[in-house]
Design a protein around this motif. Structure first.
Motif, PDB file in Angstrom:
ATOM      1  N   ILE A   9       0.860  -1.174   0.000  1.00 28.28           N
ATOM      2  CA  ILE A   9       0.000   0.000   0.000  1.00 28.28           C
ATOM      3  C   ILE A   9       0.897   1.224   0.000  1.00 28.28           C
ATOM      4  O   ILE A   9       1.861   1.301   0.770  1.00 28.28           O
ATOM      5  CB  ILE A   9      -0.959  -0.012   1.208  1.00 28.28           C
ATOM      6  N   VAL A  10       0.629   2.174  -0.900  1.00 27.59           N
ATOM      7  CA  VAL A  10       1.451   3.375  -1.025  1.00 27.59           C
ATOM      8  C   VAL A  10       0.563   4.592  -0.819  1.00 27.59           C
ATOM      9  O   VAL A  10      -0.288   4.896  -1.656  1.00 27.59           O
ATOM     10  CB  VAL A  10       2.142   3.448  -2.406  1.00 27.59           C
ATOM     11  N   THR A  11       0.734   5.277   0.308  1.00 26.73           N
ATOM     12  CA  THR A  11      -0.018   6.510   0.520  1.00 26.73           C
ATOM     13  C   THR A  11       0.673   7.626  -0.254  1.00 26.73           C
ATOM     14  O   THR A  11       1.894   7.678  -0.349  1.00 26.73           O
ATOM     15  CB  THR A  11      -0.110   6.870   2.006  1.00 26.73           C
ATOM     16  N   GLY A  12      -0.130   8.503  -0.831  1.00 32.53           N
ATOM     17  CA  GLY A  12       0.421   9.486  -1.750  1.00 32.53           C
ATOM     18  C   GLY A  12       0.839   8.837  -3.050  1.00 32.53           C
ATOM     19  O   GLY A  12       1.675   9.348  -3.798  1.00 32.53           O
ATOM     20  N   GLY A  13       0.237   7.689  -3.338  1.00 32.03           N
ATOM     21  CA  GLY A  13       0.650   6.877  -4.472  1.00 32.03           C
ATOM     22  C   GLY A  13       0.356   7.464  -5.832  1.00 32.03           C
ATOM     23  O   GLY A  13       0.856   6.954  -6.840  1.00 32.03           O
ATOM     24  N   ALA A  14      -0.429   8.536  -5.892  1.00 29.72           N
ATOM     25  CA  ALA A  14      -0.705   9.181  -7.177  1.00 29.72           C
ATOM     26  C   ALA A  14       0.232  10.352  -7.430  1.00 29.72           C
ATOM     27  O   ALA A  14       0.221  10.935  -8.509  1.00 29.72           O
ATOM     28  CB  ALA A  14      -2.153   9.665  -7.227  1.00 29.72           C
TER      29      ALA A  14
END
Length: 256
Positions: A9-14
């Motif tokens: 899971i990558v927060t700020g992934g965009a």
């Protein structure tokens, strides 16, 4: 090396750094949840990657929102990795302004909430999820990487709030890693210098020259792909724990 058939899971992934991490981990075989508030960019990235990618609208400061992203990750498989790369905003403001008025407390609190409290919130929730995994031969159940900044060490004029928040992430790293050792979760942090994110790509040549003037070598902005390379290394190297790694071309910020 990432565990086969794992989920990240990558927060700020965009965003610039986060999207680079998403692409790298996906290319390495992981399924990835893009957790962000940038709906259009997040959905576009998932459409680009196709299988093994999902976008989930996520507010890192909201427990229910982060928990929803974790649930989505578990639907894709075994959640083993978390990368906290969420950005936010930057308010350039001194502790006391030139006109003698004090800095805005609300701006300071909001910056700390986004960069520090948000990081802690994601760390605690993702790590609790990782704790339910079966351990590997070292007893490791997963790994998390956070994002600080070299401003944590050399905050410039007008960066008091941002520098304080990122310094908090640096301080969280070793203490958090020691806490998480009890459940077999590793925790490291990257402190990038001036990176070529979409915002930086919009600056003119004069400003670009100013930004790179104090980078010894290579004399350029850091690339998001280089950040992603380091994130993947920290996730995959089983003996890396409790470290804050600068990624800055030996750059050291001056006061301005």
């Amino acid at each position: 090396m990432l565990k086969p058939n794992s989920v990240a899971i990558v927060t700020g992934g965009a965003g610039g750094l986060g999207a680079a991490v998403v692409r790298r981990l996906h290319a390495d075989g992981a399924a990835v949840v893009v957790a962000d508030l940038a709906d259009d960019r997040g959905k576009s990235l998932v459409a680009e990657l196709g299988d093994r990618a999902r976008y989930v609208r996520t507010d890192v400061t909201d427990t229910e929102s982060v928990s929803g992203a974790i649930d989505a990750a578990r639907e894709l498989g075994e959640l083993r990795y978390g990368v906290i790369a969420h950005g936010g905003f930057g308010v350039a403001e001194k502790v006391v302004n030139r006109d003698g008025t004090p800095g805005d407390l609300g701006n300071f609190a909001k910056t700390v909430e986004t960069y520090l409290t948000g990081t802690y919130n994601v760390l605690r929730l993702v790590s609790a999820a990782l704790a339910t995994n079966d351990p590997d031969s070292d007893g490791c159940r997963g790994a998390v990487v956070a994002t600080a900044s070299i401003a944590a060490y050399e905050g410039q004029v007008g960066q008091a709030a941002y520098a304080a928040a990122k310094a908090g992430v640096v301080g969280l790293t070793i203490s958090g890693a020691r806490d998480l050792s009890a459940i077999g979760v590793r925790f490291n942090t990257i402190a990038p210098g001036t990176m070529k994110t979409p915002i930086m790509e919009s600056v003119d040549e004069k400003m670009l020259a100013h930004l790179t003037a104090n980078v010894p070598f290579p004399k350029r902005l850091g690339m998001p792909a280089e950040f992603a390379d380091l994130a993947a290394f920290l996730l995959g190297n089983g003996y890396m724990n409790g470290e804050v790694v600068r990624l800055d071309g030996a750059q050291r910020f001056g006061p301005k």
